[in-house]
Each structure stands twice: as C-alpha cells, then as structure tokens.
Design a protein around this motif. Structure first.
Motif, PDB file in Angstrom:
ATOM      1  N   ASP A   1       1.381   2.718   7.613  1.00  0.00           N
ATOM      2  CA  ASP A   1      -0.021   2.320   7.776  1.00  0.00           C
ATOM      3  C   ASP A   1      -0.750   2.580   6.465  1.00  0.00           C
ATOM      4  O   ASP A   1      -0.296   3.372   5.628  1.00  0.00           O
ATOM      5  CB  ASP A   1      -0.681   3.095   8.905  1.00  0.00           C
ATOM      6  N   TYR A   2      -1.888   1.899   6.290  1.00  0.00           N
ATOM      7  CA  TYR A   2      -2.708   2.080   5.098  1.00  0.00           C
ATOM      8  C   TYR A   2      -3.586   3.317   5.241  1.00  0.00           C
ATOM      9  O   TYR A   2      -4.194   3.542   6.289  1.00  0.00           O
ATOM     10  CB  TYR A   2      -3.576   0.850   4.848  1.00  0.00           C
TER      11      TYR A   2
ATOM     12  N   ARG B   1      -7.950  -6.374   1.519  1.00  0.00           N
ATOM     13  CA  ARG B   1      -7.410  -5.027   1.375  1.00  0.00           C
ATOM     14  C   ARG B   1      -8.072  -4.302   0.211  1.00  0.00           C
ATOM     15  O   ARG B   1      -8.277  -4.866  -0.856  1.00  0.00           O
ATOM     16  CB  ARG B   1      -5.903  -5.082   1.137  1.00  0.00           C
TER      17      ARG B   1
ATOM     18  N   LEU C   1      -6.082   1.555  -1.551  1.00  0.00           N
ATOM     19  CA  LEU C   1      -5.357   2.073  -0.407  1.00  0.00           C
ATOM     20  C   LEU C   1      -3.883   2.304  -0.750  1.00  0.00           C
ATOM     21  O   LEU C   1      -3.337   1.665  -1.639  1.00  0.00           O
ATOM     22  CB  LEU C   1      -5.461   1.110   0.774  1.00  0.00           C
ATOM     23  N   GLU C   2      -3.260   3.205  -0.010  1.00  0.00           N
ATOM     24  CA  GLU C   2      -1.826   3.417  -0.111  1.00  0.00           C
ATOM     25  C   GLU C   2      -1.182   3.085   1.229  1.00  0.00           C
ATOM     26  O   GLU C   2      -1.764   3.323   2.286  1.00  0.00           O
ATOM     27  CB  GLU C   2      -1.503   4.869  -0.474  1.00  0.00           C
ATOM     28  N   LEU C   3       0.022   2.527   1.179  1.00  0.00           N
ATOM     29  CA  LEU C   3       0.780   2.233   2.391  1.00  0.00           C
ATOM     30  C   LEU C   3       1.807   3.345   2.576  1.00  0.00           C
ATOM     31  O   LEU C   3       2.752   3.458   1.792  1.00  0.00           O
ATOM     32  CB  LEU C   3       1.473   0.872   2.266  1.00  0.00           C
TER      33      LEU C   3
ATOM     34  N   TYR D   1       2.344  -5.580   0.260  1.00  0.00           N
ATOM     35  CA  TYR D   1       1.855  -4.481  -0.573  1.00  0.00           C
ATOM     36  C   TYR D   1       2.445  -4.548  -1.980  1.00  0.00           C
ATOM     37  O   TYR D   1       1.730  -4.411  -2.982  1.00  0.00           O
ATOM     38  CB  TYR D   1       2.225  -3.159   0.100  1.00  0.00           C
TER      39      TYR D   1
ATOM     40  N   ASN E   1      -1.489  -0.679  -7.056  1.00  0.00           N
ATOM     41  CA  ASN E   1      -1.623   0.439  -6.128  1.00  0.00           C
ATOM     42  C   ASN E   1      -0.469   1.422  -6.297  1.00  0.00           C
ATOM     43  O   ASN E   1       0.598   1.071  -6.787  1.00  0.00           O
ATOM     44  CB  ASN E   1      -1.657  -0.071  -4.684  1.00  0.00           C
TER      45      ASN E   1
END
Length: 456
Positions: free
Chosen positions: A320-321, A342, A346-348, A408, A415
């Motif tokens: 999840d982000y 997005r 954010l990181e996944l 992603y 990211n």
C-alpha cells in the motif's frame, strides 16, 4: 568487465619475494590458480586478475575454459550516474561488498531492468526492443523486436512521430446492442522509447543465454498478460494462443512464470492464483491446468518460486502507499510523470506476505507459515529460494525484496524504492543495510534487481 593489471614486480631484486615474506604468490602454477578461481565468488575472481601478470593470465585462462563458478549469492544490481556515466554496481548483501561495473556500450543508468536469470539481465533499448546482457562479461544478445510480437505493428501517431500500434482485439460491452463486441481499433503506444513501460510484465529464462537455442525466453506481455516465447536466434515471438490446440485455459491474466529444470516445464501464474504448466519441448506448446482460482487472491502481487527440493510455492505480497519519511529528490529538469493523481512523495511498502505450497497432483495449495531453512529473493528478477546453509550470511525465514509494481516503477521514477528484508516471523521489513539514507545510491530509476553473477 576486465581487471587492471600490473607487472607483478617485487622490491629488491625485482624477481624474488618481498623481504621477510617467504611466499611469492605470483609464481603459483596456472592450473592451481584456475582451481582457486573456480571456488571464488565472481566478484573476487574478477578482482584476482588485477593482482599481477601471472594472476591475470590465470584469470584469462579461467575465462577461456568457461569453467563455471560455484553457486553465487544474489547481488543487488543497480545503476547510478553518481558512480560514473553509464556505470552500475553489484552489491552483495551476504558480504557487504560492492563491485563497480562500467557499461560503455549499454549504459544501464538509462535502461530499464525488466528481468534477470542465470546471471543475465533483461533490458530494453531506445526502441523498446528487448536485449539480454551479462553485467559481468558485458556480453549481449538481441531478442526479437517488439514488432515481432503477434499483435504489434510500427506506425506513426497523429503528429507523425513513430509509434507502435497494438491490436488487442479485446471484447467490450456494447450498451446499445447489449452484447460483447471485439474492438478492432489499435491502442497506440508512444513514445516508442517508453513503450516497454506498457508492453512487458515478466521475462523468464529457461537457461543461460550462453547455451544458445537451449535458452527459451518466456514473455508475459500486454494486453493483460498474454504469453509468448522465443528461442535464442528466433526472429519472431511465438504467441501461445488459448484453446484446444494448446490447452491454455485463458488468453489473459498471466502475471508471473517460472521454469523448472526438474521436469523441463514452465509454470504460469494468473492474477487469480490459478496455475497451469506449459511444455515448450515439442513442436507445439502444450498447456495443462494445475490449479483453479483461489479466494481473496486478486489484490496481492504473486510470485512463483521453486525450493531446492523441487516444491513450488506461491508467494503473495500485499502493498500500500504510505507517506514517505524522507522527501523525494528531483533533478532540475524533472517533469511530473505520475499518473492517477499519485503524490510523487509517496512510497509503496509491503505490509503482508503469505506463502502457499502447491500440490501439483492434488490440484490444491497449503498455507505455510515459515521457511526456517531458506531465504527468498523476490522482485522483477527470477524468484529464488536458497538454503541458508549454503550461503553463510543470508537470513533464514526472510525474503529479500525489491520494487516491481509496474505503475510505481515506471511512472514514479524518482520515488524511493522499497529495498529490504521481510522477516516472515515478525511480518515486518528491515532495510538491506544499516546507515543513513544518503548511502543508498540504488533508490532511484531504473529500479534495482537481484541477480546471481555469472561468467558464462
């Protein structure tokens, strides 16, 4: 990659050993040196050629004889212009060592890393055509071009720029006629140098490309995970069509695959966790259904991996982000290429992992809680399950993971990447190494990948 050399001279007379040292390592017999090189890690074997002239000659002989090295611990391969223009590096989590690799002809810092197997990488060039590349020897093999896939054609877009036309022929529901109809209009992929971001899902090798036509390359591709394959030397990809002729149960939805040297078969895993085997040894592909779909299986990313004992596992990875604790760093010429609104900061992150042992004969799976004697390696690479007793330094009951979520990786290139070790007992992730984020040069694009280095 070739090591530097020196003349192996000694202080004093120039021919005897160093004062106080009774050993002259430069005079070891070549056959003995080659035997030593056979037992070394690939990175150490490469470095050995820089010791002196005689060691360099032994290393050259070792390469000429095409002697296989022992099983190598996986390394994280990453590219970074910070190292040098077009350079890449291999970082070994077992030893902590890093080997820098120059790429004057194929700069990895500007090429996507789409897969790996048997010590070779799968990359795409400026036309989004696939190539196999050995990062240690710099050997390269071209695969059939993207236009050799059954439904892809070259063309131009409305501005006259090069583009690829993908004839998906997908059934779509027509609300006027209240029935499904096939859409024959092509999807246009542009620009061509980014078409790989939409076209390729997985690339799996049956053997080292040094084996020639014995190496079969299986490709899972757009639209929605179709299956094609090619042997080295083929000029086209062969599409595995569904139906009675092949036995392939469905055209779409294949998201991972593996090759088993135990029985010579490929295994295909669909989005819903259903599975089939694929035999490419005869004149025509033959598929056999192994497993029906499983409940609650659509959302997790799924991998197929074979244990040393020959058992096949499904690994489900849920992500999840989350908000990044460290802001992303963007270059001066950064252009926002995020999709779907997005946040580029954010990181996944992985929050859960499940393991299932596949019963090929009973056509069912068994949930297992741990792998106490093994370590997994997961990502865009060919998945690995390794016994920790054979690789001192690996953590048992853990999964070493990299980013491989296409949205992603391809569209949020700046990211931070999730490079870490998942502890199955604790159900938590730790960083690959301790220290400041400043020492992680692999946290950008192209997304890093696991590889077992090979000189063959």
């Amino acid at each position: 990659m070739e090591p530097a050399t020196n003349n192996g001279s000694r202080s004093g007379s120039g021919s005897g050993p160093i004062a106080g040292d009774t050993r002259d390592w430069s005079r070891l017999p070549e056959d003995l040196l080659v035997s030593v090189l056979r037992a070394l890690h690939v990175a150490d074997a490469v470095r050995s050629g820089a010791v002196c002239t005689s060691w360099n000659e032994a290393y050259a002989a070792f390469r000429r004889f095409r002697v296989p090295s022992p099983k190598q611990p996986p390394c994280l391969l990453y590219a970074s212009e910070a190292l040098a223009p077009g350079a890449a590096a291999l970082h070994c989590p077992v030893t902590g060592a890093t080997l820098r690799i120059p790429f004057p002809q194929a700069p990895l810092a500007r090429r996507p890393l789409l897969g790996s197997g048997h010590g070779w990488l799968v990359t795409a060039d400026e036309a989004s055509d696939l190539h196999l590349l050995n990062p240690v020897t710099c050997a390269q093999v071209a695969l059939p071009p993207i236009t050799a896939i059954h439904h892809v054609r070259s063309g131009t877009d409305e501005q006259g720029d090069p583009a690829y036309f993908v004839y998906e022929n997908l059934p779509e529901y027509n609300y006027s006629t209240h029935r499904f109809e096939v859409d024959t209009e092509p999807t246009i992929l542009e620009p061509v140098d980014r078409s790989h971001e939409w076209m390729y899902y997985r690339v799996v090798l049956s053997a080292s490309p040094s084996a020639g036509r014995a190496c079969v390359v299986l490709l899972l591709h757009m639209p929605q995970g179709e299956v094609s394959f090619a042997r080295l030397g083929d000029d086209r990809w062969t599409w595995v069509a569904p139906g009675d002729d092949t036995g392939l149960p469905s055209r779409y939805g294949y998201r991972d695959a593996m090759y088993s040297a135990t029985d010579g078969l490929f295994y295909l895993l669909r989005l819903d966790a259903s599975m089939c085997s694929l035999d490419l040894n005869g004149p025509s592909p033959v598929a056999r259904k192994i497993l029906d779909s499983l409940p609650k299986s659509v959302d997790p990313t799924k991998y197929l991996v074979q244990t040393p004992a020959g058992d096949i596992l499904q690994v489900w990875r849920s992500r999840d982000y989350v908000d990044s604790q460290i802001p992303a760093e963007f270059p001066p010429d950064y252009v926002d290429d995020s999709i779907g609104g997005r946040d580029p900061c954010l990181e996944l992150n992985t929050f859960e992992m499940q393991l299932y042992k596949v019963d090929l004969h009973g056509h069912k799976v068994e949930l297992i809680k741990s792998l106490p004697e093994f370590a997994l390696f997961l990502g865009c690479s060919g998945s690995l399950c390794l016994p920790v007793k054979d690789f001192p330094g690996l953590k048992a009951n853990c999964a070493y993971m990299t980013d491989d979520f296409l949205e992603y990786v391809n569209f949020l290139k700046h990211n931070r990447r999730e490079i870490g070790i998942w502890d199955m007992a604790e159900q938590s992730m730790s960083k690959l190494v301790d220290g400041s984020p400043a020492i992680y040069p692999w946290l950008n694009w192209p997304s890093p990948i696991w590889i077992q280095p090979s000189l063959l």
